[in-house]
Motif scaffolding. Structure first.
Motif, short mmCIF file in Angstrom:
data_model
loop_
_atom_site.label_atom_id
_atom_site.label_comp_id
_atom_site.label_asym_id
_atom_site.label_seq_id
_atom_site.Cartn_x
_atom_site.Cartn_y
_atom_site.Cartn_z
N THR A 290 0.87 -1.18 0.00
CA THR A 290 0.00 0.00 0.00
C THR A 290 0.90 1.23 0.00
O THR A 290 1.70 1.43 0.93
CB THR A 290 -0.92 0.02 1.23
OG1 THR A 290 -1.73 -1.17 1.24
CG2 THR A 290 -1.82 1.25 1.21
N TYR A 299 -0.13 -5.36 5.15
CA TYR A 299 -0.86 -6.00 6.25
C TYR A 299 -0.35 -7.43 6.38
O TYR A 299 -0.35 -8.19 5.41
CB TYR A 299 -2.36 -5.99 5.98
CG TYR A 299 -3.03 -4.68 6.33
CD1 TYR A 299 -3.28 -4.34 7.65
CD2 TYR A 299 -3.41 -3.79 5.33
CE1 TYR A 299 -3.89 -3.15 7.98
CE2 TYR A 299 -4.02 -2.59 5.65
CZ TYR A 299 -4.26 -2.28 6.97
OH TYR A 299 -4.87 -1.08 7.30
N ARG A 325 -0.68 -3.94 10.61
CA ARG A 325 -0.12 -3.06 9.59
C ARG A 325 1.34 -2.75 9.91
O ARG A 325 1.65 -2.34 11.03
CB ARG A 325 -0.92 -1.77 9.50
CG ARG A 325 -0.50 -0.89 8.32
CD ARG A 325 -1.38 0.32 8.18
NE ARG A 325 -1.06 1.07 6.99
CZ ARG A 325 -1.67 2.17 6.60
NH1 ARG A 325 -2.66 2.66 7.35
NH2 ARG A 325 -1.33 2.78 5.49
N GLN A 355 -7.20 -5.38 1.23
CA GLN A 355 -6.63 -4.45 2.22
C GLN A 355 -7.56 -3.29 2.54
O GLN A 355 -7.51 -2.74 3.65
CB GLN A 355 -5.28 -3.89 1.72
CG GLN A 355 -4.20 -4.94 1.53
CD GLN A 355 -4.09 -5.38 0.08
OE1 GLN A 355 -5.10 -5.60 -0.56
NE2 GLN A 355 -2.87 -5.53 -0.42
#
Length: 383
Positions: A290, A299, A325, A355
């Protein structure tokens, strides 16, 4: 009587209020129970972080050039008499390709050869006569000069006659014909292009900082837009000994075989130079990362523990998992994989899909990422 009616109405209103209050209290109780009930785990796809032999690459862009390539043209003007090739034909070195009309040059050459024959006879006779002192030494010198002059004229006309035709300077593929029989050609007119496609050069530039990483015969992977699913292997054959003082880049040339003639000069090429010393790196699918302004994160599926530190189990008896995370440091990425140099260990499960539904500590139900199975045995960077 009136008082009795009023008491009845008041009782009815009070009953209605009690009923409505009880219904509202029951609704609030249901909502409290719904929010206080444990949420079902979020279903996500995950895969393990793997350790692969990763070979770094130096990216660049360049263009393809023929091993030998020229635009065929004539040094003299004239009318096309004969064409001896077809467009796209394979030709051999020395093969005649075109002839211009040369009747005037042939006639002049015949005259010059006749004059040369007469001058040679006079020269030979003069050599005999000067020995017996029948002619002077000066006369013999004049005859010698005349003979040499006529010989030079013949050689000059032969050279001019040779320029009335053109032959292939090397073996290769000739391009589309640009002239026709009977056409008058000014000097320098291009009749076709000739390219040797057996091998090709790839010329590209790299920053001067990359020079210590490059050496002769170092491999490079070449890809072109015409064949997006194919990769061609080249080897560095030359490094320019001068750095461009405007761009601070240095030009590099690599050579690659082209036995099928699929690649053509002038094609745009993406170049990936394979750098030495491959190393083992932790990699994850690119979909697991991400990207945000605050840093890159993933994650990770970790076991859920109770307050006493013991492992909790889900309803099916399997260990319960939660999403954790983590901010990670990423490196190179290719073939759908990203190098994670910090923040992740080999074997940890990272979420690759779903996610957006997760928050820190959310309960999750993990299913294998089937899209990664097909590539599980691939080794990027070792090709």
């Amino acid at each position: 009587m009136l008082r009795r009616r009023m008491l009845i109405m008041l009782g009815i209103v009070l009953l209605i209020v009690l009923i409505l209050g009880g219904y509202k209290a029951f609704s609030i109780y249901q909502q409290i129970q719904m929010f206080s009930a444990p949420k079902p785990p979020v279903s996500v796809a995950a895969t393990e972080a793997r350790e692969l032999a990763w070979q770094s690459r130096l990216p660049a862009v360049g263009s393809l050039k023929a091993l030998q390539g020229v635009d065929l043209s004539l040094e003299t003007e004239g009318t096309v008499k004969t064409l001896l090739f077809e467009s796209g034909q394979q030709v051999k070195r020395g093969q005649p390709l075109l002839e211009l009309d040369s009747e005037v040059e042939n006639a002049l050459l015949g005259t010059a050869q006749a004059d040369l024959g007469l001058a040679k006879v006079d020269y030979n006779r003069g050599g005999q006569l000067v020995g017996s002192q029948a002619i002077s030494k000066g006369e013999y010198d004049r005859l010698t000069a005349q003979y040499l002059r006529n010989k030079a004229v013949v050689d000059q006309l032969k050279a001019s006659l040779a320029k009335k035709s053109i032959a292939a300077p090397f073996s290769g593929t000739i391009g589309i014909r640009q002239v026709d029989v009977g056409e008058y050609l000014p000097s320098g007119t291009v009749i076709a292009t000739l390219q040797d496609l057996s091998s090709l050069y790839v010329d590209f530039s790299v920053p001067e900082q990359a020079l210590p990483k490059l050496s002769l015969q170092q491999q490079a992977l070449i890809s072109v837009a015409a064949f997006p699913n194919e990769t061609f292997t080249a080897a560095i054959s030359a490094l320019n000994p001068k750095v461009d003082d405007a761009t601070r880049n240095v030009q590099i040339r690599a050579t690659l075989a082209n036995p099928d003639g699929k690649l053509l000069p002038g094609m745009f090429a993406n170049v990936q130079v394979l750098l030495p010393n491959p190393r083992n790196e932790v990699v994850v699918p690119q979909s697991a990362i991400t990207y945000t302004l605050y840093g890159n994160s993933v994650y990770v599926a970790v076991p859920k523990k109770a307050e006493n530190g013991e492992q909790e189990n889900a309803a099916d008896g399997k260990p319960a998992l939660i999403a954790e995370r983590r901010f990670v440091t990423t490196g190179e990425h290719r073939d759908g994989l990203v190098v994670v140099s910090k923040g992740l260990k080999v074997g940890e499960q990272v979420v690759t899909a779903g996610q957006l539904k997760l928050t820190q500590g959310a309960s999750i139900a993990v299913s294998p990422d089937k899209t990664q199975k097909a590539d599980s045995n691939s080794q990027p960077g070792t090709d």
